[in-house]
Design an enzyme around this catalytic site. Structure first.
Site, PDB file in Angstrom:
ATOM      1  N   ASP A 252      24.857 -47.109  -5.735  1.00  0.00           N
ATOM      2  CA  ASP A 252      26.066 -47.233  -6.558  1.00  0.00           C
ATOM      3  C   ASP A 252      25.794 -46.830  -8.014  1.00  0.00           C
ATOM      4  O   ASP A 252      24.673 -46.933  -8.498  1.00  0.00           O
ATOM      5  CB  ASP A 252      26.555 -48.693  -6.490  1.00  0.00           C
ATOM      6  CG  ASP A 252      27.994 -48.829  -6.952  1.00  0.00           C
ATOM      7  OD1 ASP A 252      28.698 -47.801  -7.058  1.00  0.00           O
ATOM      8  OD2 ASP A 252      28.428 -49.970  -7.212  1.00  0.00           O
TER       9      ASP A 252
ATOM     10  N   HIS B 120      27.587 -37.684  -8.865  1.00  0.00           N
ATOM     11  CA  HIS B 120      27.349 -37.576  -7.419  1.00  0.00           C
ATOM     12  C   HIS B 120      26.279 -36.516  -7.129  1.00  0.00           C
ATOM     13  O   HIS B 120      25.441 -36.680  -6.254  1.00  0.00           O
ATOM     14  CB  HIS B 120      28.645 -37.232  -6.681  1.00  0.00           C
ATOM     15  CG  HIS B 120      29.680 -38.330  -6.753  1.00  0.00           C
ATOM     16  ND1 HIS B 120      29.377 -39.645  -6.488  1.00  0.00           N
ATOM     17  CD2 HIS B 120      31.006 -38.313  -7.056  1.00  0.00           C
ATOM     18  CE1 HIS B 120      30.462 -40.387  -6.631  1.00  0.00           C
ATOM     19  NE2 HIS B 120      31.460 -39.606  -6.987  1.00  0.00           N
TER      20      HIS B 120
ATOM     21  N   LEU C  54      10.032 -42.156  10.206  1.00  0.00           N
ATOM     22  CA  LEU C  54      11.138 -42.895   9.576  1.00  0.00           C
ATOM     23  C   LEU C  54      12.495 -42.569  10.207  1.00  0.00           C
ATOM     24  O   LEU C  54      12.794 -41.395  10.456  1.00  0.00           O
ATOM     25  CB  LEU C  54      11.183 -42.515   8.084  1.00  0.00           C
ATOM     26  CG  LEU C  54      12.373 -43.065   7.290  1.00  0.00           C
ATOM     27  CD1 LEU C  54      12.161 -44.545   6.969  1.00  0.00           C
ATOM     28  CD2 LEU C  54      12.583 -42.275   5.998  1.00  0.00           C
TER      29      LEU C  54
HETATM   30  C1  IPE Z   1      29.918 -49.043  -2.274  1.00  0.00           C
HETATM   31  O1  IPE Z   1      30.186 -48.635  -3.574  1.00  0.00           O
HETATM   32  C2  IPE Z   1      29.921 -47.880  -1.353  1.00  0.00           C
HETATM   33  C3  IPE Z   1      28.862 -46.893  -1.548  1.00  0.00           C
HETATM   34  C4  IPE Z   1      27.867 -46.986  -2.396  1.00  0.00           C
HETATM   35  C5  IPE Z   1      28.939 -45.730  -0.707  1.00  0.00           C
HETATM   36  P1  IPE Z   1      31.659 -48.726  -4.205  1.00  0.00           P
HETATM   37  O2  IPE Z   1      31.534 -48.218  -5.585  1.00  0.00           O
HETATM   38  O3  IPE Z   1      32.628 -48.046  -3.319  1.00  0.00           O
HETATM   39  O4  IPE Z   1      31.929 -50.291  -4.161  1.00  0.00           O
HETATM   40  P2  IPE Z   1      32.965 -51.176  -5.013  1.00  0.00           P
HETATM   41  O5  IPE Z   1      34.303 -50.527  -4.850  1.00  0.00           O
HETATM   42  O6  IPE Z   1      32.508 -51.163  -6.431  1.00  0.00           O
HETATM   43  O7  IPE Z   1      32.877 -52.537  -4.414  1.00  0.00           O
HETATM   44  C1  IPE Z   2      28.455 -44.519  -5.639  1.00  0.00           C
HETATM   45  O1  IPE Z   2      28.801 -44.292  -6.959  1.00  0.00           O
HETATM   46  C2  IPE Z   2      28.808 -43.372  -4.730  1.00  0.00           C
HETATM   47  C3  IPE Z   2      29.947 -43.604  -3.837  1.00  0.00           C
HETATM   48  C4  IPE Z   2      30.616 -44.719  -3.737  1.00  0.00           C
HETATM   49  C5  IPE Z   2      30.367 -42.514  -2.990  1.00  0.00           C
HETATM   50  P1  IPE Z   2      30.276 -44.554  -7.492  1.00  0.00           P
HETATM   51  O2  IPE Z   2      31.063 -43.312  -7.304  1.00  0.00           O
HETATM   52  O3  IPE Z   2      30.845 -45.764  -6.878  1.00  0.00           O
HETATM   53  O4  IPE Z   2      29.995 -44.796  -9.033  1.00  0.00           O
HETATM   54  P2  IPE Z   2      30.628 -45.926  -9.943  1.00  0.00           P
HETATM   55  O5  IPE Z   2      30.390 -47.243  -9.251  1.00  0.00           O
HETATM   56  O6  IPE Z   2      32.083 -45.622 -10.086  1.00  0.00           O
HETATM   57  O7  IPE Z   2      29.872 -45.825 -11.220  1.00  0.00           O
HETATM   58 MG    MG Z   3      30.768 -47.729  -7.338  1.00  0.00          MG
END
Ligand code: IPE
Ligand code: IPE
Ligand code: MG
Length: 267
Positions: free
Chosen positions: A26, A43, A137
């Protein structure tokens, strides 16, 4: 800066190395925002980080690495962002699968693949087949994954077996539930890591993480280097997992186990 070759070696014994590590990757969007760049920039850098962590997991003798790449709920994001993430996933698989094969990595996916484009779905299935003869793995990617949806599918599958007379209600036990989940056959995660400072599970492995250790770090996923992974593994190694027992009970079973082996593996 990538830290391959510069990281401090991790020397923890095999029996305190987690068998299964699951990571909620995240913070990509915030990482980009901090740099005044669009979310997709985060990303892109996040995808770069995956190679290093997969490599380290293999070197450490971890059996399963589950990466939460895209959740069921992420389908509600702006269509442009979804498009970029799907494109990056496709790009990663095409670019990395030969290398994963050379590294003896196996590949699995959990989640609802029916929501993916047919080209990504085919690529995922092809990659799984291509790496199926490997024995190292298991890289398990949670893609279009939500634990509640997964459990709902499992309940429906069990109900169908009941309705068909293939199963009696008294045969329903925890093992049967586990074997109807997408993770059937995999050990439960020993360690769940979440980057970016959030301390929530976000619909990830709700059944399987019943006794996982959690490691939360404020580091955003694009900054999660080998050294950060090492810190998480060291934190795991320092914990006492009690599974409902008392500390004294755990100590006496550990003593019995350590009579047999003390193999150490730097990674
Ligand atoms: C969780 O992250 C999903 C992934 C890392 C793929 P999100 O960014 O979607 O989660 P919330 O919305 O903050 O809970
Ligand atoms: C995690 O990073 C990747 C996915 C959920 C696909 P985020 O896109 O959720 O990044 P933040 O949490 O908004 O910083
Ligand atoms: Mg996120």
């Amino acid at each position: 800066m990538p830290s391959i070759g510069l990281s401090k070696p991790l020397n923890i014994s095999r029996e305190i190395m987690p068998r299964h590590v699951a990571i909620i990757m995240d913070g990509n969007g915030r990482w980009a925002k901090l740099r005044g760049r669009p979310r997709i920039f985060g990303h892109k850098y996040g995808a770069e980080r995956v190679r290093e962590i997969v490599e380290q997991a293999g070197q450490c003798g971890i059996e399963v690495l589950t990466l939460y790449a895209f959740s069921d709920e992420n389908w509600k994001r702006p269509i442009e962002e979804i498009g970029v993430i799907m494109h990056l996933l496709e790009h990663y698989l095409r670019k990395e699968r030969d290398e994963l094969n050379r590294k003896n990595v196996q590949f699995r996916v959990i989640g609802d693949l029916s929501k993916l484009s047919s080209s990504l779905r085919n690529l995922v299935l092809e990659t799984r087949t291509m790496l199926s003869g490997n024995s190292g793995l298991i890289l398990n990617v949670a893609l279009s994954y939500g634990a509640r949806a997964e459990m709902t599918r499992a309940v429906a599958a069990i109900a169908a077996q009941l309705a068909a007379g293939q199963l009696k209600p008294e045969q329903i036990d925890q093992e049967l539930v586990s074997s109807n989940l997408d993770t059937a056959g995999l050990p439960d995660p020993d360690l769940v890591i979440r980057t970016s400072g959030e301390q929530r599970i976000s619909n990830f492995l709700l059944w399987q993480a019943a006794y996982s250790e959690f490691y939360f770090t404020p580091i955003m996923w694009p900054d999660f280097t080998r050294d950060e992974f090492t810190k998480a593994l060291e934190s795991f190694a320092s914990r006492e997992r009690r599974f409902g027992l008392t500390s004294a009970q755990v100590e006496s079973s550990n003593q019995a186990a350590s009579m047999q082996k003390m193999e150490s593996r730097p990674c």
